[in-house]
Design an enzyme around this catalytic site. Structure first.
Site, PDB file in Angstrom:
ATOM      1  N   CYS A 128       0.842  -1.196   0.000  1.00  0.00           N
ATOM      2  CA  CYS A 128       0.000   0.000   0.000  1.00  0.00           C
ATOM      3  C   CYS A 128       0.870   1.237   0.000  1.00  0.00           C
ATOM      4  CB  CYS A 128      -0.928   0.003   1.210  1.00  0.00           C
ATOM      5  SG  CYS A 128      -2.172   1.278   1.124  1.00  0.00           S
TER       6      CYS A 128
ATOM      7  N   HIS B 262      -9.241  -3.391   1.688  1.00  0.00           N
ATOM      8  CA  HIS B 262      -8.183  -2.557   2.264  1.00  0.00           C
ATOM      9  C   HIS B 262      -8.299  -1.110   1.783  1.00  0.00           C
ATOM     10  CE1 HIS B 262      -3.962  -1.882   3.710  1.00  0.00           C
ATOM     11  NE2 HIS B 262      -4.028  -0.936   2.782  1.00  0.00           N
ATOM     12  N   GLU B 263      -8.427  -0.919   0.473  1.00  0.00           N
ATOM     13  CA  GLU B 263      -8.518   0.444  -0.057  1.00  0.00           C
ATOM     14  C   GLU B 263      -9.798   1.134   0.394  1.00  0.00           C
ATOM     15  OE1 GLU B 263      -6.034   1.888  -1.351  1.00  0.00           O
ATOM     16  OE2 GLU B 263      -4.839   0.066  -1.439  1.00  0.00           O
TER      17      GLU B 263
ATOM     18  N   HIS C  77      -9.248   2.701   3.645  1.00  0.00           N
ATOM     19  CA  HIS C  77      -8.638   4.035   3.578  1.00  0.00           C
ATOM     20  C   HIS C  77      -9.700   5.096   3.309  1.00  0.00           C
ATOM     21  CE1 HIS C  77      -4.577   2.806   4.097  1.00  0.00           C
ATOM     22  NE2 HIS C  77      -4.465   2.167   2.940  1.00  0.00           N
TER      23      HIS C  77
ATOM     24  N   HIS D 177      -2.843   2.643   8.169  1.00  0.00           N
ATOM     25  CA  HIS D 177      -2.252   1.321   8.352  1.00  0.00           C
ATOM     26  C   HIS D 177      -2.105   1.031   9.844  1.00  0.00           C
ATOM     27  CE1 HIS D 177      -0.423   1.686   4.090  1.00  0.00           C
ATOM     28  NE2 HIS D 177      -1.588   1.054   4.057  1.00  0.00           N
TER      29      HIS D 177
END
Length: 950
Positions: A174, A361-362, A365, A371
């Protein structure tokens, strides 16, 4: 942004201690009562309803029983797939058939197991069982008719467990920096005294603004876009493949470890037939993200109520994406942009079924999650393991807790702060996402080809479920390579087992072990945020009695409650400074690392121009400049939201409170500034000024204690900028507003003792200056008249406390009953006739003037006159022995410089420099701006130091 780390091993490598192959060819057998029905669905077949299905898979010396139920809740009712480009066609019929494909469930009645598969064209998907992940898919050479027969249809079942033996070191996938921002600090502050999260809720249709500290279901309406490279690579299976990825991501967001009920709902899928119809996709990940965000914004609907409106958009591409320093990028998104139509988007580089984890995961964000290895997370929750969703080196998901405590805390604060209010509306027509594990639809061979290209095969002797090792070529030699992702969930890993989140687990009945969550008892109240002046105490409760499990509902309702404490006034409140002013002053001397400000900067609160959402941030302005900054992500609990409001800040949110400081109280200040008063303890003073001379003209003197101040200057004939401007001076004659023939065109806040005056600026037809709370210092209002000298029309009103012995019968009144002030002189037009027995002459002393010096020894003067009963001067009629003083000594001690200790030398050898803290301290130890001390006597702050030669 996810980065891709590829490890390469020789093809002959075999995991140490491994005695069984990591994949087997299996034939799934349907074991539910309806054994005569269809075993796999094909597009165009009839719907079998909501009945459960049971499949037996024998592999790895055990039996796996997949208990499956239809699960397409991640698809909106109005879901449609659309081609953009050539040919242009809608595929709504195909989309409707896909709703029947997806199932989810459990393995061998194991509570911690997980299954998500598609039954279209065979058993395809993934499942997890007892620490291993399994991916199942039909063998590529198995014909469709074979796959439809009851006990035939060869499938490849792959198992992945913990990696054993040599492996490449995983790198961060990432590109989002593992740093922090003020929002993260604010989110984690409540968790510092404890290391637990908060609870949330189950599904129910809601709309409007979310209440603070309340668990409410959220629905993330999602647009899924696949570019030309995806269309060419996946062909006819693309739509099914994309929905399989989203189904896996949606299930991750429904896990209770995220401590919020998040529902991923796909409202539309766009397949781009040629590159000209979509956004420009290049190897530059950041530029591609910018292009995609702008492109999707133009396509989105205006109203959130439209069935095809989306809250976030995701682009999938086969393009190799590059970040700032590496081309191992797998995904990119902006942090904290959910509900921002222009920036709520992400880009994913497709590398097979593991792209589902990249997607989750994205999207994390976008929900403001950093993280897990950021310093502030470790300070609060300790060092977190690398097997959570927001780990920068995601390798294997913790099946019990896919989301870390830090991620859960930050998304909870993000939603509680109002940043997720667009997610409150439940889609009217959600697209049903597949609930089948991806390993049931995609074989190990297919997973390798999806990740590494056509021709890639699974490497022999892989450890079950942990990492997918596939064949490839490097420098002409056959090698094994991995991207550190586990086998797809649902891949078989032995008899009665399959892969789930990187572990091989038993199969189980999903419904038998479903547990809905319930609130535990309230925890005790914590410490008070302030020692005086009105603080706040918090208490929390957890959704842990029991904790939801196996798809059970999360708790719904209030998870944090609060109460007021230490309401007695602070001893320092007599100075007139607000608590927010004190918090800003604590940063005096901090220039925010910018050369636009000096180290002598003094900070004051900024109120005007601050959005309601940011009222509880510590936003301060450098005094005497227009520069302002967020000096702290939130003010101390108990700080007033605004100077003219009784609401207070609690955990960064503005909460209603009474004028008595109690949260939930309905007491209000009356016009006299008395809490709970009846407006009878004060008198209203009004006046009008209309006849100016060129320059500054006195309008009215407002005494200390005045409240509900309202001064308005109406532009001549409604004009804006009629060359008449309000001005304000303090008791020392210093202009606070529009002095020295320099006027302010914009809205401003004028901080005075005890209150804040809101100034409208000169850019309005009615120029105004207003304050609701009592001022603790006298002020003088003037009007500056220049230019064409158009007549001003200044009306003023304020309230003054009544004198204890005031006789209303002799008080002059206007016809409306209010005392009238004409340039601060009471109108005597209705004066009552005076009695004959007039009192003797007396001394009349005026107000003390300003001190002759700002500090040190000075003098104050005032006028003293002898007046007889009619008010005429005549000094001979007064007693000289009782004449009041005309002069007196004044002045406080001058501010002094206070020095700290020298710092160590900046270098260990040679010539360096050292510095020491330097503060300007006023009377009583109060920290002042540096320009208030004698700069001519400023001690040396920076000096050279020479140590041993280098």
């Amino acid at each position: 942004m996810l980065l891709l780390g590829i490890s390469i091993l020789a093809l002959a490598w075999r995991p140490a201690g491994s005695s069984e192959p990591e994949w087997e060819v299996v034939v799934p057998i349907r074991r539910d009562p309806d054994i005569n029905g269809r075993h796999y669905y094909r597009r165009g077949t009839e719907d079998s309803g909501d009945q459960g299905l049971i499949f037996q898979i024998t592999a790895f010396q055990q039996d796996f029983y997949l208990h499956l139920t239809p699960d397409a809740q991640f698809l909106a009712p109005a879901f449609a797939t659309e081609y953009l480009g050539v040919p242009l066609q809608r595929l709504t019929g195909s989309s409707l058939d896909l709703r029947r494909c997806f199932y989810s469930g459990y393995v061998n009645a194991e509570p911690d197991s997980f299954a998500a598969v598609s039954l279209c064209g065979g058993l395809r998907g993934a499942f997890g069982y007892r620490g291993a992940e399994y991916v199942i898919s039909p063998l590529p050479n198995t014909s469709a008719p074979e796959a439809q027969r009851h006990s035939q249809g060869a499938h490849l079942l792959q198992r992945r467990g913990a990696p054993v033996g040599p492996s490449g070191d995983p790198t961060s996938r990432c590109g989002v920096a593992s740093g922090w921002n003020p929002a993260i600090l604010r989110a984690l502050d409540p968790y510092k005294p404890r290391r637990t999260g908060a609870g949330e809720s189950h599904n129910r249709r809601r709309s409007g603004r979310a209440k603070r500290f309340v668990s409410i279901p959220r629905y993330v309406e999602t647009l899924v876009v696949a570019d030309e490279s995806m269309v060419k690579f996946h062909g006819a299976d693309l739509e099914h493949y994309l929905l399989t990825l989203l189904a896996t991501a949606a299930r991750l967001y429904r896990h209770p470890s995220i401590l919020n009920p998040i529902n991923i709902v796909v409202v539309k899928v766009l397949l781009l037939g040629d590159r000209d119809t979509g956004p420009k996709v290049t190897g530059n990940a950041a530029l591609t993200l910018r292009n995609f965000c702008a492109w999707q914004k133009k396509l989105n609907k205006v109203s959130d109520k439209h069935p095809e409106y989306w809250d976030t958009a995701i682009l999938f591409t086969r393009q190799d994406l590059c970040g700032a320093t590496t081309c191992d990028t797998l995904g990119m998104a902006d942090v904290g942009t959910m509900c921002d139509p222009k920036r709520s988007c992400s880009v994913i580089e497709d590398d097979g079924l593991p792209s589902a984890f990249t997607t989750a995961h994205e999207l994390g964000h976008v929900f403001n999650m950093p993280h897990d290895n950021v310093k502030v997370c470790e300070e609060v929750f300790g060092k977190l393991r690398a097997n959570h969703m927001m780990s920068p080196t995601l390798i294997q998901i913790d099946r019990a807790n896919p989301w870390s405590a830090c991620s859960a805390a930050i998304i909870t604060d993000f939603l509680d702060s109002g940043h997720g209010d667009c997610l409150l509306d439940q889609p009217s027509k959600p697209i049903t996402l597949p609930e089948d594990l991806p390993g049931t639809s995609y074989s190990l061979s297919q997973q390798c080809e999806l990740a590494f290209g056509v021709g890639s095969k699974p490497c022999p002797y892989m450890q079950y479920c942990t990492k997918l090792w596939c064949t490839g070529k490097a420098k002409g030699q056959m090698v094994c390579q991995t991207r550190h992702f586990p086998w797809a969930d649902g891949t078989s890993c032995g008899e009665g087992k399959f892969c789930l989140k990187g572990a091989c687990v038993e199969r189980h009945n999903p419904n038998k072990y479903r547990v809905d969550g319930s609130w535990a008892k309230w925890e005790p109240y914590g410490s008070c945020s302030r020692t005086c002046g009105g603080g706040v105490q918090l208490a929390r409760r957890q959704c842990s009695n029991p904790t939801p499990a196996n798809g059970g509902k999360y708790c719904e309702g209030v998870r944090v409650k609060y109460r007021s404490c230490n309401l007695e006034p602070c001893p320092s409140s007599a100075s007139g400074k607000s608590f927010r002013e004190e918090q800003c002053e604590a940063f005096n001397g901090y220039n925010h690392s910018t050369n636009r400000l000096t180290l002598a900067v003094a900070w004051v609160p900024k109120y005007s121009g601050v959005s309601p959402r940011d009222k509880c941030k510590l936003i301060c302005r450098a005094n005497g400049t227009g520069y302002f900054y967020v000096l702290a992500p939130k003010v101390v609990d108990g700080t007033l939201c605004t100077p003219d409001s009784t609401s207070v800040c609690v955990q960064g949110k503005c909460i209603k409170a009474g004028c008595d400081g109690n949260l939930g109280s309905k007491k209000k200040f009356d016009k006299c500034g008395v809490c709970g008063g009846d407006n009878k303890s004060c008198k209203r003073v009004t006046g009008l000024f209309t006849k100016p001379m060129h320059g500054y003209n006195f309008v009215v003197a407002i005494p200390a204690g005045a409240s509900s101040i309202d001064i308005r200057q109406r532009g001549y004939k409604g004009l804006i900028g009629d060359d008449n401007y309000l001005a304000l001076k303090n008791s020392q004659g210093k202009y606070l507003l529009n002095g020295h023939f320099v006027v302010s065109a914009v809205e401003r806040d004028l901080v005075v003792k005890g209150s804040v005056l809101r100034y409208s600026g000169t850019g309005t037809a009615v120029e105004s200056l207003q304050a609701s709370r009592p001022i603790l210092e006298p002020l003088t209002v003037e009007v500056l008249s220049v230019g064409k000298m158009t007549p001003p029309r200044v009306r003023y009103s304020f309230y003054l406390p009544k004198e204890p012995r005031e006789d209303k019968s002799t008080r002059p009144k206007d016809p409306r009953g209010s005392p009238v002030l004409r340039n601060s002189v009471l109108s005597l037009s209705n004066q009552v006739e005076q009695p004959d027995n007039r009192p003797p002459a007396r001394w009349v002393a005026g107000s003390w003037g300003p001190c002759s010096v700002s500090c040190g020894s000075g003098l104050q003067k005032r006028a003293v006159d002898c007046r007889d009963s009619p008010g005429q001067q005549g000094a001979s009629a007064c007693d000289v022995d009782h004449r009041p003083l005309e002069k007196r000594a004044c002045g406080e001690p001058c501010p002094t410089w206070e020095l700290g200790n020298w710092s160590p030398c900046s270098k260990s050898c040679g010539r360096g420099f050292k510095r020491r803290p330097l503060k300007c301290v006023g009377h009583g130890g109060r920290l002042l701006a540096r320009d208030q001390c004698d700069l001519r006597r400023k001690p040396q702050e920076l000096d050279f130091c020479v140590l041993r030669p280098c």
